[in-house]
Design an enzyme around this catalytic site. Structure first.
Site, PDB file in Angstrom:
ATOM      1  CG  ASP A  84      -2.257   0.046   1.131  1.00 49.91           C
ATOM      2  OD1 ASP A  84      -2.713   0.248  -0.002  1.00 49.91           O
ATOM      3  OD2 ASP A  84      -2.960  -0.144   2.137  1.00 49.91           O
ATOM      4  CE  LYS A 114      -4.746  -1.673  -0.875  1.00 47.80           C
ATOM      5  NZ  LYS A 114      -5.206  -0.358  -0.372  1.00 47.80           N
ATOM      6  CD  GLU A 116      -6.614   4.492   0.389  1.00 45.36           C
ATOM      7  OE1 GLU A 116      -7.186   5.598   0.579  1.00 45.36           O
ATOM      8  OE2 GLU A 116      -6.288   3.737   1.322  1.00 45.36           O
ATOM      9  CD  GLU A 183     -11.815  -0.374   2.954  1.00 47.46           C
ATOM     10  OE1 GLU A 183     -10.732  -0.248   2.346  1.00 47.46           O
ATOM     11  OE2 GLU A 183     -11.918  -0.214   4.184  1.00 47.46           O
TER      12      GLU A 183
HETATM   13  O1  KIV Z   1      -4.606  -1.031   4.364  1.00 49.51           O
HETATM   14  C1  KIV Z   1      -5.247  -2.079   4.202  1.00 49.51           C
HETATM   15  O2  KIV Z   1      -5.124  -3.048   4.959  1.00 49.51           O
HETATM   16  C2  KIV Z   1      -6.163  -2.131   3.074  1.00 49.51           C
HETATM   17  C3  KIV Z   1      -7.091  -3.302   2.982  1.00 49.51           C
HETATM   18  C4  KIV Z   1      -8.092  -3.252   4.054  1.00 49.51           C
HETATM   19  C5  KIV Z   1      -7.701  -3.434   1.655  1.00 49.51           C
HETATM   20  O3  KIV Z   1      -6.166  -1.274   2.258  1.00 49.51           O
END
Ligand code: KIV
Length: 265
Positions: A84, A114, A116, A183
């Site tokens: 992330d 990842k 957002e 989500e």
């Molecule tokens: O940060 C995280 O754990 C997430 C998941 C909940 C998809 O983005």
């Protein structure tokens, strides 16, 4: 043992085989997840909440993410590892996004990042994928925008937001994203999105029609006890088990029962 790749995830969607993803922030949990056969491990910025104890994910830094990812990597042989990207590591400019996402791929074993958001970050996603950095999108409730939303309510309930989520998913696919996390959106919207794109959707609180599911590992282990969203299923009650182990240890030390015969040299 064959490594899970972006190509394999795509094939899984085509075959109708569900994708299992969970978060991890450390070596031991990552090793257990990998040995159990998890497909994707997400080093989520949720570590800001469940590991660091912050109220939101906003304070998490890129260095935090790289530190935790390096630990996770040491436990993983088969699963795909996705990182992330934390708040402000990819929103300021394309140049910074490339540098920061590139750093993650250069310094850790991560095989993708990842991000957002949808149309707002589409140029960044295009640039990253064009230079070979795999991108997983994240739509619906995006926790880095929590102050804009003003809470953790279900997203995409009204028609205009639902349309935006659907269009964003299509744009992300066109920009080269290899998967999308959905989500906390209505199950019917997640179904529409899943049927409208060829890339896999991974749901969290988005119902059964997604191509895969993800949960925060401490939630599903019952380690995080403060509250339990409706979409979390606890597969263990580890907080209770751990607290009881601690209480027993303390009692044994205080009463002199530990260490006993055979537990010293
Ligand atoms: O940060 C995280 O754990 C997430 C998941 C909940 C998809 O983005």
């Amino acid at each position: 043992m064959k490594k899970v790749t972006t190509k394999k995830l795509l094939e899984m969607k085509e075959r109708g085989e569900k994708i299992a993803m969970l978060t991890a922030y450390d070596f031991l949990i990552a090793k257990l997840l990998d040995e159990a056969g998890i497909d994707v491990i997400l080093v989520g910025d949720s570590l800001g909440n469940v590991f660091q104890g912050h109220a939101t994910t906003l304070p998490v830094t890129l260095d935090d993410m790289i530190y935790h990812t390096k630990a996770v990597c040491r436990g993983v042989k088969r699963a795909m590892v996705i990182v992330d990207m934390p708040f402000l590591s990819y929103q300021v400019s394309i140049e910074e996004a490339v540098k920061n996402c590139g750093r993650v791929l250069k310094e850790t074993c991560a095989e993708g990042v990842k991000l957002e958001g949808g149309s707002e970050i589409i140029e960044v996603v295009s640039k990253l994928t064009s230079i070979g950095i795999p991108v997983m999108g994240h739509l619906g409730l995006t926790p880095q925008s929590i102050h804009k939303f003003g809470g953790y309510d279900v997203r995409g309930v009204d028609e205009s937001e639902a349309k935006k989520i659907l269009n964003d998913a299509i744009e992300l696919e066109k920009a080269g994203a290899f998967a999308i996390v959905l989500e906390k959106i209505p199950a019917e919207l997640a179904k529409r999105v899943t049927e409208s794109v060829k890339i896999p959707t991974i749901g969290i609180g988005a119902g059964p029609h997604c191509d895969g599911q993800v949960l925060v590992v401490y939630d599903m282990l019952g380690l995080f006890e403060e509250f339990k969203p409706k979409f979390v299923r606890r597969y263990a009650e580890l907080a209770k088990v751990i607290k009881s182990a601690f209480e027993n240890y303390i009692a044994d030390v205080k009463s002199g029962k530990f260490p006993a015969e055979g537990e010293f040299y």
